[in-house]
Enzyme design. Structure first.
Site, PDB file in Angstrom:
ATOM      1  N   ASP A  11     -11.479  29.671  59.779  1.00 57.92           N
ATOM      2  CA  ASP A  11     -11.398  28.279  60.227  1.00 57.92           C
ATOM      3  C   ASP A  11     -12.627  27.554  59.673  1.00 57.92           C
ATOM      4  O   ASP A  11     -13.548  28.186  59.147  1.00 57.92           O
ATOM      5  CB  ASP A  11     -11.392  28.232  61.767  1.00 57.92           C
ATOM      6  CG  ASP A  11     -11.361  26.810  62.316  1.00 57.92           C
ATOM      7  OD1 ASP A  11     -10.665  25.959  61.737  1.00 57.92           O
ATOM      8  OD2 ASP A  11     -12.036  26.530  63.326  1.00 57.92           O
ATOM      9  N   SER A  12     -12.648  26.241  59.863  1.00 61.03           N
ATOM     10  CA  SER A  12     -13.815  25.462  59.447  1.00 61.03           C
ATOM     11  C   SER A  12     -15.023  25.783  60.326  1.00 61.03           C
ATOM     12  O   SER A  12     -16.151  25.497  59.948  1.00 61.03           O
ATOM     13  CB  SER A  12     -13.506  23.979  59.571  1.00 61.03           C
ATOM     14  OG  SER A  12     -13.102  23.701  60.905  1.00 61.03           O
ATOM     15  N   TYR A  43     -13.824  20.002  58.502  1.00 65.56           N
ATOM     16  CA  TYR A  43     -12.938  19.914  57.335  1.00 65.56           C
ATOM     17  C   TYR A  43     -12.122  18.619  57.386  1.00 65.56           C
ATOM     18  O   TYR A  43     -11.735  18.091  56.350  1.00 65.56           O
ATOM     19  CB  TYR A  43     -11.971  21.105  57.310  1.00 65.56           C
ATOM     20  CG  TYR A  43     -12.512  22.366  56.681  1.00 65.56           C
ATOM     21  CD1 TYR A  43     -13.867  22.527  56.401  1.00 65.56           C
ATOM     22  CD2 TYR A  43     -11.648  23.418  56.363  1.00 65.56           C
ATOM     23  CE1 TYR A  43     -14.336  23.705  55.828  1.00 65.56           C
ATOM     24  CE2 TYR A  43     -12.108  24.594  55.793  1.00 65.56           C
ATOM     25  CZ  TYR A  43     -13.451  24.738  55.526  1.00 65.56           C
ATOM     26  OH  TYR A  43     -13.904  25.903  54.963  1.00 65.56           O
ATOM     27  N   CYS A  74      -6.705  27.168  60.965  1.00 63.22           N
ATOM     28  CA  CYS A  74      -7.182  25.787  60.927  1.00 63.22           C
ATOM     29  C   CYS A  74      -6.015  24.928  60.446  1.00 63.22           C
ATOM     30  O   CYS A  74      -5.431  25.213  59.387  1.00 63.22           O
ATOM     31  CB  CYS A  74      -8.348  25.705  59.946  1.00 63.22           C
ATOM     32  SG  CYS A  74      -8.924  24.034  59.619  1.00 63.22           S
ATOM     33  N   ASN A  75      -5.664  23.916  61.220  1.00 62.33           N
ATOM     34  CA  ASN A  75      -4.545  23.049  60.831  1.00 62.33           C
ATOM     35  C   ASN A  75      -4.861  22.288  59.549  1.00 62.33           C
ATOM     36  O   ASN A  75      -4.017  22.141  58.677  1.00 62.33           O
ATOM     37  CB  ASN A  75      -4.267  22.039  61.949  1.00 62.33           C
ATOM     38  CG  ASN A  75      -3.544  22.675  63.109  1.00 62.33           C
ATOM     39  OD1 ASN A  75      -2.332  22.601  63.208  1.00 62.33           O
ATOM     40  ND2 ASN A  75      -4.279  23.331  63.986  1.00 62.33           N
ATOM     41  N   GLU A 154     -16.568  21.619  69.360  1.00 62.71           N
ATOM     42  CA  GLU A 154     -17.352  22.611  68.605  1.00 62.71           C
ATOM     43  C   GLU A 154     -18.817  22.611  69.041  1.00 62.71           C
ATOM     44  O   GLU A 154     -19.464  23.651  69.074  1.00 62.71           O
ATOM     45  CB  GLU A 154     -17.239  22.305  67.096  1.00 62.71           C
ATOM     46  CG  GLU A 154     -17.916  23.296  66.188  1.00 62.71           C
ATOM     47  CD  GLU A 154     -16.996  24.406  65.649  1.00 62.71           C
ATOM     48  OE1 GLU A 154     -15.776  24.271  65.694  1.00 62.71           O
ATOM     49  OE2 GLU A 154     -17.540  25.423  65.194  1.00 62.71           O
ATOM     50  N   CYS A 186      -4.675  20.998  66.088  1.00 58.08           N
ATOM     51  CA  CYS A 186      -6.024  21.423  65.707  1.00 58.08           C
ATOM     52  C   CYS A 186      -6.354  22.631  66.576  1.00 58.08           C
ATOM     53  O   CYS A 186      -6.086  22.609  67.793  1.00 58.08           O
ATOM     54  CB  CYS A 186      -7.013  20.282  65.954  1.00 58.08           C
ATOM     55  SG  CYS A 186      -8.737  20.767  65.733  1.00 58.08           S
ATOM     56  N   HIS A 188      -8.971  23.654  67.731  1.00 58.93           N
ATOM     57  CA  HIS A 188      -9.989  23.435  68.770  1.00 58.93           C
ATOM     58  C   HIS A 188      -9.360  22.933  70.070  1.00 58.93           C
ATOM     59  O   HIS A 188      -9.884  23.160  71.149  1.00 58.93           O
ATOM     60  CB  HIS A 188     -10.999  22.370  68.320  1.00 58.93           C
ATOM     61  CG  HIS A 188     -11.957  22.827  67.273  1.00 58.93           C
ATOM     62  ND1 HIS A 188     -11.571  23.084  65.983  1.00 58.93           N
ATOM     63  CD2 HIS A 188     -13.289  23.072  67.342  1.00 58.93           C
ATOM     64  CE1 HIS A 188     -12.631  23.454  65.291  1.00 58.93           C
ATOM     65  NE2 HIS A 188     -13.686  23.457  66.087  1.00 58.93           N
TER      66      HIS A 188
HETATM   67  N1  DGL Z   1     -10.009  23.623  63.562  1.00 56.56           N
HETATM   68  C1  DGL Z   1      -9.704  22.610  62.593  1.00 56.56           C
HETATM   69  C2  DGL Z   1      -8.203  22.338  62.583  1.00 56.56           C
HETATM   70  O1  DGL Z   1      -7.420  23.045  63.196  1.00 56.56           O
HETATM   71  C3  DGL Z   1     -10.362  21.258  62.800  1.00 56.56           C
HETATM   72  C4  DGL Z   1     -11.825  21.079  62.736  1.00 56.56           C
HETATM   73  C5  DGL Z   1     -12.365  20.403  61.496  1.00 56.56           C
HETATM   74  O2  DGL Z   1     -12.219  19.192  61.298  1.00 56.56           O
HETATM   75  O3  DGL Z   1     -12.977  21.132  60.752  1.00 56.56           O
HETATM   76  O4  DGL Z   1      -7.794  21.407  61.931  1.00 56.56           O
END
Ligand code: DGL
Length: 268
Positions: A11-12, A43, A74-75, A154, A186, A188
């Site tokens: 993930d990011s 991201y 990560c989406n 985060e 997402c 998160h």
């Molecule tokens: N966890 C990331 C997602 O599912 C989002 C966080 C980011 O912007 O890096 O998109």
């Protein structure tokens, strides 16, 4: 032997640990190698080309660790880099993303009015709408970028009043007024599902990849005869590209267990 190799998850940041938690709970004998690219977080605010480059480097690292499969937890990365990753690793390599399990769930639910929240990049990509339209032609779909949520989660922002206000300001947007289902686009966001449910008085379906991704991956590993045969718990490995004490502290709430993050910058 290959079945005993680890599953790579990335993930990011540490949001994908919510996915890692599901995997380890459902398949306690599988070993996980996790990579969180905290150096480039979020991201959702990065260009497509940069996201593709980061994901490519992370996949190289996970392959070096002998991962038998990779989960893009990560989406944003799933929307932007999935096709490049598939091209890079070839058709036979097992690659999972966090969007398809949500689309499967939508197929079962038969919702009429779906809302989607996610990062700027996920929402701008239109991937969710496109995939939902392929299976549910007549439902109404509204998407809203909610860029403050991932950094807020985060960084472990704890002030309940401000946190609730930020979430409510997004969810009270007119686009999401009449929805019967909300997709948490997402990895998160499952960590604020309780607050989201409260805002909707538990009256709508709130779904994310977490509800079905574990079962889906378990099934695929079985089909490919890649489930580990050994019956003892393995020592997972967690790497992040930039380590701070706050990430170390927050990781526990994402994974639901004490974990030790190691810093490994694979980008230099
Ligand atoms: N966890 C990331 C997602 O599912 C989002 C966080 C980011 O912007 O890096 O998109």
């Amino acid at each position: 032997m290959k079945s005993d190799f680890p599953i790579g998850i990335f993930d990011s940041g540490i949001g994908g640990l919510t996915v890692a938690r599901e995997i380890t709970e459902l398949m306690p004998h599988e070993k996980i190698v996790y990579y969180g690219d905290t150096l480039h977080l979020p991201y959702g605010q990065k260009s497509k080309q940069n996201i593709i480059n980061y994901c490519s480097k992370i996949c190289d690292f996970l392959i070096e660790q002998n991962c038998k499969a990779i989960i893009i937890a990560c989406n944003t990365a799933s929307c932007i880099a999935l096709n490049n990753i598939k091209k890079k690793l070839g058709d036979d390599y097992l690659i999972f993303n966090v969007i398809d399990p949500v689309i499967k769930k939508i197929e079962e639910l038969k919702s009429n009015n779906i809302g989607i929240i996610g990062t700027n990049t996920t929402i701008e990509s239109g991937v969710y709408e496109k995939k939902i339209k392929e299976i549910e032609k007549n439902c109404i779909i509204s998407s809203l970028a909610t860029p403050l949520l991932a950094p807020m989660i985060e960084t472990g922002f704890h002030d309940a009043t401000i946190k609730r206000k930020i979430i409510a300001t997004y969810l009270n947007h007119k686009k999401l007024k009449s929805i019967d289902t909300l997709i948490l686009g997402c990895t998160h966001y499952p960590l604020i599902k309780k607050e989201i449910n409260e805002i909707y008085n538990n009256k709508i379906e709130i779904i994310s990849s977490l509800e079905s991704i574990g079962r889906y991956i378990k099934n695929e590993l079985k089909i490919k005869k890649l489930m580990t045969a050994t019956k003892y718990e393995k020592k997972h490995e967690f790497y992040i590209s930039d380590l701070t004490t706050s990430f170390q502290e927050n990781a526990k709430s994402f994974f639901n267990k004490e974990i030790h993050l190691k810093e490994k910058n694979i980008f230099i």
